[in-house]
Design a protein around this motif. Sequence first.
Motif, PDB file in Angstrom:
ATOM      1  N   GLN A   1       7.386  10.236   0.805  1.00  0.00           N
ATOM      2  CA  GLN A   1       7.628  11.631   1.187  1.00  0.00           C
ATOM      3  C   GLN A   1       7.667  12.522  -0.061  1.00  0.00           C
ATOM      4  O   GLN A   1       7.790  12.041  -1.186  1.00  0.00           O
ATOM      5  CB  GLN A   1       8.969  11.737   1.935  1.00  0.00           C
ATOM      6  N   ARG A   2       7.577  13.801   0.151  1.00  0.00           N
ATOM      7  CA  ARG A   2       7.614  14.757  -0.980  1.00  0.00           C
ATOM      8  C   ARG A   2       8.901  14.651  -1.784  1.00  0.00           C
ATOM      9  O   ARG A   2       8.901  14.840  -2.992  1.00  0.00           O
ATOM     10  CB  ARG A   2       7.449  16.187  -0.451  1.00  0.00           C
ATOM     11  N   ASP A   3      10.004  14.332  -1.110  1.00  0.00           N
ATOM     12  CA  ASP A   3      11.289  14.232  -1.815  1.00  0.00           C
ATOM     13  C   ASP A   3      11.469  12.883  -2.518  1.00  0.00           C
ATOM     14  O   ASP A   3      12.505  12.604  -3.089  1.00  0.00           O
ATOM     15  CB  ASP A   3      12.443  14.489  -0.847  1.00  0.00           C
ATOM     16  N   GLY A   4      10.443  12.006  -2.467  1.00  0.00           N
ATOM     17  CA  GLY A   4      10.496  10.712  -3.128  1.00  0.00           C
ATOM     18  C   GLY A   4      10.963   9.580  -2.248  1.00  0.00           C
ATOM     19  O   GLY A   4      10.846   8.413  -2.615  1.00  0.00           O
ATOM     20  N   SER A   5      11.515   9.894  -1.077  1.00  0.00           N
ATOM     21  CA  SER A   5      11.945   8.829  -0.173  1.00  0.00           C
ATOM     22  C   SER A   5      10.714   8.124   0.398  1.00  0.00           C
ATOM     23  O   SER A   5       9.613   8.667   0.401  1.00  0.00           O
ATOM     24  CB  SER A   5      12.818   9.403   0.952  1.00  0.00           C
TER      25      SER A   5
ATOM     26  N   ARG B   1       0.864  -1.182   0.000  1.00  0.00           N
ATOM     27  CA  ARG B   1       0.000   0.000   0.000  1.00  0.00           C
ATOM     28  C   ARG B   1       0.897   1.228   0.000  1.00  0.00           C
ATOM     29  O   ARG B   1       1.805   1.339   0.824  1.00  0.00           O
ATOM     30  CB  ARG B   1      -0.882   0.050   1.250  1.00  0.00           C
ATOM     31  N   TYR B   2       0.655   2.138  -0.926  1.00  0.00           N
ATOM     32  CA  TYR B   2       1.436   3.355  -1.021  1.00  0.00           C
ATOM     33  C   TYR B   2       0.566   4.536  -0.606  1.00  0.00           C
ATOM     34  O   TYR B   2      -0.548   4.703  -1.096  1.00  0.00           O
ATOM     35  CB  TYR B   2       1.943   3.553  -2.452  1.00  0.00           C
ATOM     36  N   LEU B   3       1.086   5.338   0.323  1.00  0.00           N
ATOM     37  CA  LEU B   3       0.367   6.496   0.842  1.00  0.00           C
ATOM     38  C   LEU B   3       1.257   7.722   0.734  1.00  0.00           C
ATOM     39  O   LEU B   3       2.483   7.622   0.881  1.00  0.00           O
ATOM     40  CB  LEU B   3      -0.001   6.295   2.313  1.00  0.00           C
ATOM     41  N   ASN B   4       0.633   8.886   0.522  1.00  0.00           N
ATOM     42  CA  ASN B   4       1.420  10.106   0.612  1.00  0.00           C
ATOM     43  C   ASN B   4       1.461  10.547   2.074  1.00  0.00           C
ATOM     44  O   ASN B   4       0.888   9.902   2.947  1.00  0.00           O
ATOM     45  CB  ASN B   4       0.882  11.198  -0.322  1.00  0.00           C
ATOM     46  N   GLU B   5       2.110  11.660   2.345  1.00  0.00           N
ATOM     47  CA  GLU B   5       2.300  12.098   3.731  1.00  0.00           C
ATOM     48  C   GLU B   5       0.989  12.435   4.445  1.00  0.00           C
ATOM     49  O   GLU B   5       0.936  12.439   5.675  1.00  0.00           O
ATOM     50  CB  GLU B   5       3.217  13.315   3.773  1.00  0.00           C
TER      51      GLU B   5
END
Length: 188
Positions: free
Chosen positions: A121-125, A29-33
């Motif tokens: 994260q916003r920086d792609g990490s 599962r992929y989530l943004n911040e």
Amino acid sequence: VMRCLGIPSRVVTNYHSAHDTNGNLVIDRYLNETGEEDRRSRDMIWNFHCWMESWMARPDLAPGYDGWQGLDPTPQEKSEGVFCCGPAPVRAIKEGDLQLKYDIPFVFAEVNADVVYWVVQRDGSQKKSTHSSVVGKNISTKSVGRDSREDITHTYKYPEEKSVPLRILYEQYGESLTQDNLIKVVAL
């Protein structure tokens, strides 16, 4: 059909049933911040999924794999190029004997896959969080001679650790419920 042939059979229901589309035994599962889901993976967890078990001898397998065999008349993925699933010895699923034929890894994932949350994260990490007790709850069949549920989770998997209770008041979510809405909670 199996009962018509004289083979003892029963319907099995698996709650929180994993659908592992890439065969890695993990539901990604992929989530943004902010906790919004990003559909990078086709993996899913269904509210429930049903299949059947039939009792049979397995002279084609090593000793110890006779007994209940999982068969899915509504297979979700192809097996060796054909839509089919099973017969998979329930004992092999419980023991994680994944090298056996007849879709053991797929059924193992349905009842025992880990759920991995990737917070991007916003920086792609990415930060990884693994949850091993989400999938395969209350695996059930009808009790013999009674109109009640029999819990057969122990035949598919070993006991898992207890989950942490979460209390949410109806006043906080009641207005959002409709006939076709479910509650989904994600904690970051």
